[in-house]
Write a protein that holds these residues in place. Structure first.
Motif, PDB file in Angstrom:
ATOM      1  N   GLU A 155       0.818  -1.216   0.000  1.00 32.26           N
ATOM      2  CA  GLU A 155       0.000   0.000   0.000  1.00 32.26           C
ATOM      3  C   GLU A 155       0.851   1.265   0.000  1.00 32.26           C
ATOM      4  O   GLU A 155       0.356   2.353  -0.326  1.00 32.26           O
ATOM      5  CB  GLU A 155      -0.942   0.001   1.205  1.00 32.26           C
ATOM      6  CG  GLU A 155      -0.261  -0.023   2.566  1.00 32.26           C
ATOM      7  CD  GLU A 155       0.078  -1.427   3.040  1.00 32.26           C
ATOM      8  OE1 GLU A 155       0.502  -1.574   4.207  1.00 32.26           O
ATOM      9  OE2 GLU A 155      -0.070  -2.386   2.258  1.00 32.26           O
ATOM     10  N   ASP A 156       2.126   1.144   0.337  1.00 33.73           N
ATOM     11  CA  ASP A 156       3.029   2.296   0.319  1.00 33.73           C
ATOM     12  C   ASP A 156       3.845   2.390  -0.963  1.00 33.73           C
ATOM     13  O   ASP A 156       4.738   3.232  -1.074  1.00 33.73           O
ATOM     14  CB  ASP A 156       3.977   2.237   1.520  1.00 33.73           C
ATOM     15  CG  ASP A 156       3.240   2.367   2.846  1.00 33.73           C
ATOM     16  OD1 ASP A 156       2.313   3.188   2.927  1.00 33.73           O
ATOM     17  OD2 ASP A 156       3.579   1.628   3.794  1.00 33.73           O
ATOM     18  N   GLY A 157       3.556   1.505  -1.917  1.00 31.80           N
ATOM     19  CA  GLY A 157       4.266   1.538  -3.186  1.00 31.80           C
ATOM     20  C   GLY A 157       5.314   0.444  -3.287  1.00 31.80           C
ATOM     21  O   GLY A 157       5.332  -0.498  -2.487  1.00 31.80           O
ATOM     22  N   PRO A 158       6.215   0.543  -4.273  1.00 33.49           N
ATOM     23  CA  PRO A 158       7.233  -0.492  -4.458  1.00 33.49           C
ATOM     24  C   PRO A 158       8.264  -0.487  -3.337  1.00 33.49           C
ATOM     25  O   PRO A 158       8.657   0.579  -2.845  1.00 33.49           O
ATOM     26  CB  PRO A 158       7.875  -0.129  -5.804  1.00 33.49           C
ATOM     27  CG  PRO A 158       7.613   1.328  -5.972  1.00 33.49           C
ATOM     28  CD  PRO A 158       6.302   1.592  -5.302  1.00 33.49           C
ATOM     29  N   GLN A 159       8.679  -1.692  -2.928  1.00 37.97           N
ATOM     30  CA  GLN A 159       9.664  -1.862  -1.872  1.00 37.97           C
ATOM     31  C   GLN A 159      10.745  -2.821  -2.356  1.00 37.97           C
ATOM     32  O   GLN A 159      10.548  -3.563  -3.326  1.00 37.97           O
ATOM     33  CB  GLN A 159       9.017  -2.446  -0.605  1.00 37.97           C
ATOM     34  CG  GLN A 159       7.747  -1.751  -0.163  1.00 37.97           C
ATOM     35  CD  GLN A 159       7.976  -0.351   0.354  1.00 37.97           C
ATOM     36  OE1 GLN A 159       9.056  -0.042   0.855  1.00 37.97           O
ATOM     37  NE2 GLN A 159       6.966   0.501   0.233  1.00 37.97           N
ATOM     38  N   HIS A 160      11.881  -2.825  -1.647  1.00 42.95           N
ATOM     39  CA  HIS A 160      12.940  -3.764  -2.031  1.00 42.95           C
ATOM     40  C   HIS A 160      13.771  -4.141  -0.810  1.00 42.95           C
ATOM     41  O   HIS A 160      13.834  -3.390   0.181  1.00 42.95           O
ATOM     42  CB  HIS A 160      13.850  -3.175  -3.113  1.00 42.95           C
ATOM     43  CG  HIS A 160      14.982  -2.365  -2.552  1.00 42.95           C
ATOM     44  ND1 HIS A 160      14.805  -1.100  -2.022  1.00 42.95           N
ATOM     45  CD2 HIS A 160      16.308  -2.645  -2.404  1.00 42.95           C
ATOM     46  CE1 HIS A 160      15.969  -0.634  -1.597  1.00 42.95           C
ATOM     47  NE2 HIS A 160      16.890  -1.544  -1.806  1.00 42.95           N
ATOM     48  N   LYS A 161      14.389  -5.292  -0.895  1.00 44.14           N
ATOM     49  CA  LYS A 161      15.398  -5.725   0.067  1.00 44.14           C
ATOM     50  C   LYS A 161      16.601  -6.214  -0.708  1.00 44.14           C
ATOM     51  O   LYS A 161      16.492  -7.099  -1.565  1.00 44.14           O
ATOM     52  CB  LYS A 161      14.851  -6.849   0.960  1.00 44.14           C
ATOM     53  CG  LYS A 161      15.887  -7.459   1.899  1.00 44.14           C
ATOM     54  CD  LYS A 161      16.424  -6.450   2.901  1.00 44.14           C
ATOM     55  CE  LYS A 161      17.440  -7.106   3.858  1.00 44.14           C
ATOM     56  NZ  LYS A 161      18.020  -6.110   4.782  1.00 44.14           N
ATOM     57  N   LYS A 162      17.754  -5.631  -0.413  1.00 39.32           N
ATOM     58  CA  LYS A 162      18.994  -6.036  -1.074  1.00 39.32           C
ATOM     59  C   LYS A 162      19.711  -7.077  -0.237  1.00 39.32           C
ATOM     60  O   LYS A 162      19.845  -6.911   0.987  1.00 39.32           O
ATOM     61  CB  LYS A 162      19.906  -4.818  -1.280  1.00 39.32           C
ATOM     62  CG  LYS A 162      21.253  -5.153  -1.890  1.00 39.32           C
ATOM     63  CD  LYS A 162      22.113  -3.905  -2.058  1.00 39.32           C
ATOM     64  CE  LYS A 162      23.509  -4.232  -2.555  1.00 39.32           C
ATOM     65  NZ  LYS A 162      24.347  -3.018  -2.719  1.00 39.32           N
ATOM     66  N   LEU A 163      20.181  -8.137  -0.890  1.00 38.49           N
ATOM     67  CA  LEU A 163      20.920  -9.190  -0.221  1.00 38.49           C
ATOM     68  C   LEU A 163      22.297  -9.356  -0.861  1.00 38.49           C
ATOM     69  O   LEU A 163      22.472  -9.090  -2.058  1.00 38.49           O
ATOM     70  CB  LEU A 163      20.153 -10.514  -0.303  1.00 38.49           C
ATOM     71  CG  LEU A 163      18.758 -10.530   0.326  1.00 38.49           C
ATOM     72  CD1 LEU A 163      18.066 -11.841   0.020  1.00 38.49           C
ATOM     73  CD2 LEU A 163      18.838 -10.300   1.829  1.00 38.49           C
TER      74      LEU A 163
END
Length: 309
Positions: A155-163
């Motif tokens: 609901e807050d838009g695109p998100q990401h997690k970098k590994l």
């Protein structure tokens, strides 16, 4: 009137999906497009292209990099300046290595550099703007941030997690001389899939995170997919044949993005030579071999000085 600020942008190629991680996982690779953008007086636009796409990349306002720059300026309420783009394109076009995502990210980072000291573009803002332009975050997230990325939208838009990828993972890409349209590839997928196929992909996607970050020996099992590659195989039979030939020999081979390139996630540099030997004997299709590393920085922008690299 003289030229204004000049910035140098460098953005890596990406490979999305990685087998089971459809529209979610992406990996940044050590092939780069470079771009020098200069502010010009009088609203002029000059686009100079060398390398990939030299014969068909637009030289007007429809150019994807120009559109991304304009989109970023308009998003923060600033007038778009005149621009000169000097692009050196290395990422293959239409081959499933994120060339359009790289163009979008290049434009946004150029805008960030040109507005440095006036406007602060956060990582969240850059990802949101890139996703709005590209349509999906799985290619633009690794292009922006490097490494292995998990991307999703809430609901807050695109998100990401970098590994951080395990140092034993050694990518190799086989690039054919034909292209594949992402929209055509997507059109071949059914709107619904069997429940057991969905469960299969959920398990393999979870396993792939472990394989890429901790246990490369699990890569073959972790890259199995039932969600998209088999449906697209009819449109790129040479790609499918190579993927099957490599997997039969124990290599974690997948279609790179929408194809038609093939990505192998080898569990050591030496294994890449063996994969290349399989590709050279798998049918009559010539494959350009790119032995790459995982890019860990993502896209960068800095002030450009004449003669700098």
């Amino acid at each position: 009137m003289t030229e204004g600020r000049r910035v140098l942008v460098r953005v890596p190629a990406t490979s999305a999906n990685l087998g089971p991680g459809f529209d979610t996982l992406g990996l940044a690779l050590s092939v780069y497009d470079e771009l020098v953008v200069t502010e010009l007086p009088g609203g002029r636009l000059e686009v100079i292209v060398a390398g990939e796409g030299v014969d068909d990349v637009p030289r007007d306002a429809s150019n994807l990099v120009v559109r991304a720059i304009a989109y970023a300026f308009e998003a923060v309420g600033r007038p778009v300046p005149g621009l000169r783009l000097d692009a050196r394109n290395v990422i293959p076009h239409g081959r499933g290595l994120g060339s359009s995502g790289a163009a979008v990210v290049s434009g946004l980072l150029a805008a960030k550099g040109l507005l440095e000291g006036e406007v602060d573009f956060s990582s969240e803002t850059l990802l949101r703007l890139a996703t709005e332009l590209e349509g999906h975050p799985d290619n633009v997230a690794p292009a922006l941030f490097g490494g292995l990325t998990i991307a999703w939208v809430d609901e807050d838009g695109p998100q990401h997690k970098k590994l951080i990828v395990h140092r034993g993972v050694s990518p190799i890409v086989f690039v054919p001389d034909f292209t594949m349209s992402t929209s055509v590839a997507r059109s071949l997928q059914p709107a619904h899939v069997p429940r057991e196929d969905a469960v299969f992909n959920v398990s393999r996607s979870a396993l792939l995170i472990a394989a890429l970050t901790q246990s490369p020996e699990l890569m073959l099992a972790a890259t199995a997919d039932r969600l998209h590659q088999s449906y697209r195989a009819q449109a790129m039979p040479d790609t499918d044949r190579l993927v099957q030939a490599l997997r039969a020999q124990g290599f974690a081979a997948v279609v790179s993005g929408a194809g038609p390139s093939v990505l192998v996630l080898a569990d050591g540099p030496g294994r890449r030579l063996e994969a290349a030997a399989v590709a050279s004997s798998a049918g009559d299709t010539p494959w350009e071999t790119l032995m790459l590393a995982v890019d860990v920085k993502g896209g960068t922008v800095r002030e450009y000085a004449e003669g700098s690299t």
